[in-house]
Every structure is written in structure tokens, then in C-alpha cells.
Design a protein around this motif. Structure first.
Motif, PDB file in Angstrom:
ATOM      1  N   GLU A  77       6.867  26.279  55.907  1.00 19.07           N
ATOM      2  CA  GLU A  77       6.644  25.492  54.550  1.00 19.07           C
ATOM      3  C   GLU A  77       6.421  24.116  54.755  1.00 19.07           C
ATOM      4  O   GLU A  77       5.785  23.423  54.032  1.00 19.07           O
ATOM      5  CB  GLU A  77       8.181  25.652  54.113  1.00 19.07           C
ATOM      6  CG  GLU A  77       8.643  26.727  53.526  1.00 19.07           C
ATOM      7  CD  GLU A  77      10.185  26.814  53.353  1.00 19.07           C
ATOM      8  OE1 GLU A  77      10.774  27.983  52.745  1.00 19.07           O
ATOM      9  OE2 GLU A  77      11.159  26.089  53.900  1.00 19.07           O
ATOM     10  N   ARG A  83       2.911  23.795  54.892  1.00 21.97           N
ATOM     11  CA  ARG A  83       2.228  23.992  53.291  1.00 21.97           C
ATOM     12  C   ARG A  83       2.424  22.967  52.476  1.00 21.97           C
ATOM     13  O   ARG A  83       1.582  22.393  51.652  1.00 21.97           O
ATOM     14  CB  ARG A  83       2.716  25.111  52.628  1.00 21.97           C
ATOM     15  CG  ARG A  83       2.208  26.637  53.568  1.00 21.97           C
ATOM     16  CD  ARG A  83       2.825  27.894  52.506  1.00 21.97           C
ATOM     17  NE  ARG A  83       4.156  28.243  52.557  1.00 21.97           N
ATOM     18  CZ  ARG A  83       4.702  28.857  53.544  1.00 21.97           C
ATOM     19  NH1 ARG A  83       4.206  29.491  54.185  1.00 21.97           N
ATOM     20  NH2 ARG A  83       5.988  29.052  53.271  1.00 21.97           N
ATOM     21  N   ASN A  84       3.634  22.355  52.623  1.00 21.99           N
ATOM     22  CA  ASN A  84       4.037  21.059  51.950  1.00 21.99           C
ATOM     23  C   ASN A  84       3.236  19.821  52.267  1.00 21.99           C
ATOM     24  O   ASN A  84       2.740  18.838  51.342  1.00 21.99           O
ATOM     25  CB  ASN A  84       5.625  20.700  52.008  1.00 21.99           C
ATOM     26  CG  ASN A  84       6.301  21.752  51.379  1.00 21.99           C
ATOM     27  OD1 ASN A  84       5.801  22.454  50.336  1.00 21.99           O
ATOM     28  ND2 ASN A  84       7.605  21.894  51.767  1.00 21.99           N
ATOM     29  N   ALA A 117       0.856  29.302  60.500  1.00 17.20           N
ATOM     30  CA  ALA A 117       0.855  28.802  58.780  1.00 17.20           C
ATOM     31  C   ALA A 117      -0.394  28.148  58.639  1.00 17.20           C
ATOM     32  O   ALA A 117      -1.056  28.209  57.488  1.00 17.20           O
ATOM     33  CB  ALA A 117       1.827  28.040  58.251  1.00 17.20           C
ATOM     34  N   ASP A 160      -3.608  30.139  56.969  1.00 14.31           N
ATOM     35  CA  ASP A 160      -3.436  30.562  55.513  1.00 14.31           C
ATOM     36  C   ASP A 160      -3.778  29.405  54.685  1.00 14.31           C
ATOM     37  O   ASP A 160      -3.646  29.570  53.389  1.00 14.31           O
ATOM     38  CB  ASP A 160      -1.897  31.324  55.449  1.00 14.31           C
ATOM     39  CG  ASP A 160      -1.753  32.441  56.234  1.00 14.31           C
ATOM     40  OD1 ASP A 160      -2.847  33.195  56.356  1.00 14.31           O
ATOM     41  OD2 ASP A 160      -0.734  32.533  56.615  1.00 14.31           O
ATOM     42  N   LEU A 161      -3.942  28.138  55.086  1.00 12.11           N
ATOM     43  CA  LEU A 161      -4.155  27.121  54.099  1.00 12.11           C
ATOM     44  C   LEU A 161      -5.598  27.091  53.447  1.00 12.11           C
ATOM     45  O   LEU A 161      -6.387  27.471  53.959  1.00 12.11           O
ATOM     46  CB  LEU A 161      -3.844  25.879  54.714  1.00 12.11           C
ATOM     47  CG  LEU A 161      -2.547  25.231  55.532  1.00 12.11           C
ATOM     48  CD1 LEU A 161      -2.554  24.134  56.239  1.00 12.11           C
ATOM     49  CD2 LEU A 161      -1.508  25.403  54.224  1.00 12.11           C
TER      50      LEU A 161
END
Length: 289
Positions: A20, A23-24, A50, A53-54
């Protein structure tokens, strides 16, 4: 280029999972983010995964915030791009980690003796799978209505260094920490060195001694530093040849600080990466870093 070199996830005392957080950070328009959980690298693998996947470029700097103590004063050392498997530094991080539970239990006991209806079950529920720390105890105080915010719990009345419910823990000697970080190929930066709201801070003469011992930089632009303090620290950094950095010290919803609230100059970031040899920044989808 927007660079935030001090953030926390649920691997320590943040409220965003490592994924998270990544992503944030991308959603906030950052180009580089450092994950610097307290005394642990446990969130790095999830954060790195992660990145892939951005839908925009984001580079991850791996690191940790090391708990230290000098002349009875607690201080934090940001360590960047070190080898996480280097045995000596890993051993010291494990000692700090293993001391967290008995320390938190002592704080809970002291609060109960002060009449606060806190329970160990409440604190462990708040912490979840994270490495237990004072912010989890502070969050319990917020839940109970004892204080309004987590920051309000970090006062002499409650959990600040030397406070009524404070409990000591294993902490590194910062000179030894600098040596260990350097031996692991990393770069060391003194975090929020003049955050006087949190308790006592070391004098500038101590920062000069740390610089002579190999400290690479000091965190200048931080929300706990007012404008005159930032100006003074920037001058001290120039005098001592230290790299001046800036960051949010983001903890998710636990504190009212946004990602990218303060940032690091791209040239300073480039020098940090140039000095590091233990690990390298991890580029995301677009590979820019």
C-alpha cells in the motif's frame, strides 16, 4: 523529481502495508521512496514486488531506521542501501527487535499503575503482525480517550523519553551503528536531529563527532523542524560536509503527515546512491531512478 527518504509501513509502526505504501507513493506523484521501518527490513520484499504492478515509474530505496542512544539521549539513524544479510548489523537489529515485547509490556504495566485502563490484548491487537513499538501503545491511549493524538502521547506525562510510562530498550551506540552500516555497504543519515517536541536532543557538538566518525548526512527538512532550525541545520551540514536530506517520516494514518511533505534534492539522492555498495535502488515499472 520528488524524493521522500523516510517512510514506515506495517512492518514496524506505520498503518500502510509495504505494498500500500508503494501504491500510495506513486499516487502522490513521488519518483523515489525509501522504506525505513524501525530496525527491520521485513517489508522490503513486499514493497519490491508491488513496484512491478504500478502504472508509473517509482524507485524504491531499501533501508531501516536504527534505534540508538548517546549520552542517555535517544536518537535515530537512517541507514540506506546496506546489505540486509550482513551478520553484525543483522544481529544488532535482532537484539532491538527482541527487546520490543518486554519493553511494551513494561509500558503497559506502568500505564496501568497510573490508572489507565489499557490492556496488553489491546496493544497487540493494534500492532497486529508489526514489530511492537511505542506508537502502538500511543494508539491505545488515543482509543481510550486519554490523549487526542498519537503525538500527544509522546510527552513527559506519558511515553516520551524519561516520561512517566517510558521504558528503556536495547539501543545501539550511534558510533557503532555508523561503523556497522558502513561495513554493510550502506549510507547513514541522522534522522530529525532537532525534533525537540519528542524529548531531549543531542547537541551540535555531538553531530560533529558523529560526522568525524563517518556519518554521511542529517535530515534537515522534516516537519518537526521549524524554519530557523532548518536553516541552522543546513548551515551545520555545509560546515561539516554532511548531506542535507528531507523527508515526510510518513506513518500512514497514525500521524497527520502526507507522503512527500518534505523531499530530498535529486543531487543529494544521487550522492547517497553513489556512496552505497551494499544494495542498489530498485526501479519499478518504468525503470527510472
Amino acid at each position: 523529481m520528488r524524493i521522500d527518504l523516510h517512510t514506515h509501513s506495517t512492518a514496524s509502526d506505520g498503518t500502510d502495508t509495504p505494498a500500500e505504501l508503494v501504491r500510495n507513493a506513486a499516487a502522490a506523484g513521488l519518483d523515489v521512496i525509501a522504506l525505513t521501518d524501525h530496525d527491520t527490513t521485513r517489508g522490503h520484499a513486499e514493497a519490491i514486488a508491488a513496484l512491478q504492478d504500478l502504472d508509473r515509474d517509482l524507485t524504491l530505496v531499501t533501508g531501516a531506521e536504527l534505534s540508538c542512544r548517546l549520552d542517555g539521549i535517544s536518537l535515530h539513524l537512517l541507514a540506506y542501501l546496506f546489505d540486509p544479510d550482513e551478520p553484525e548489523l543483522l544481529h544488532e537489529r535482532e537484539l532491538v527487535r527482541d527487546d520490543r515485547v518486554p519493553r511494551a509490556r513494561t509500558m503497559v504495566r506502568k500505564l496501568q499503575e497510573l490508572g489507565v485502563p489499557i490492556t496488553w490484548e489491546q496493544v497487540t491487537r493494534i500492532a497486529g503482525d508489526a514489530s511492537l513499538g511505542r506508537p502502538h501503545v500511543a494508539t491505545a491511549l488515543v482509543e481510550l480517550g486519554v490523549v487526542e493524538t498519537v503525538s500527544d502521547a509522546f510527552t513527559p506525562e506519558w511515553l516520551a523519553d524519561g516520561g512517566r510510562a517510558y521504558a528503556e530498550k536495547h539501543e545501539l551506540d550511534p558510533f557503532e551503528a555508523i561503523r556497522l552500516v558502513k561495513a554493510a555497504g550502506g549510507v547513514s543519515v541522522f534522522a530529525h536531529p532537532q525534533a525537540v517536541k519528542r524529548g531531549r536532543v543531542v547537541p551540535e557538538s555531538a553531530i560533529a563527532r558523529l560526522s568525524a566518525a563517518g556519518l554521511d548526512g542529517i535530515e534537515v527538512d522534516h516537519l518537526d523542524h521549524d524554519a530557523p532550525t532548518r536553516a541552522r541545520l543546513r548551515g551545520l551540514a555545509a560546515e561539516l560536509g554532511l548531506l542535507p536530506t528531507g523527508s515526510s517520516d510518513y506513518h500512514g494514518s497514525r500521524k497527520s503527515v502526507e507522503l512527500g511533505a518534505c523531499t530530498t534534492d535529486p543531487e543529494i539522492y544521487g550522492e547517497i546512491t553513489r556512496r552505497a555498495s551494499g544494495a542498489f535502488p530498485v526501479p519499478g515499472a518504468g525503470g527510472r531512478g
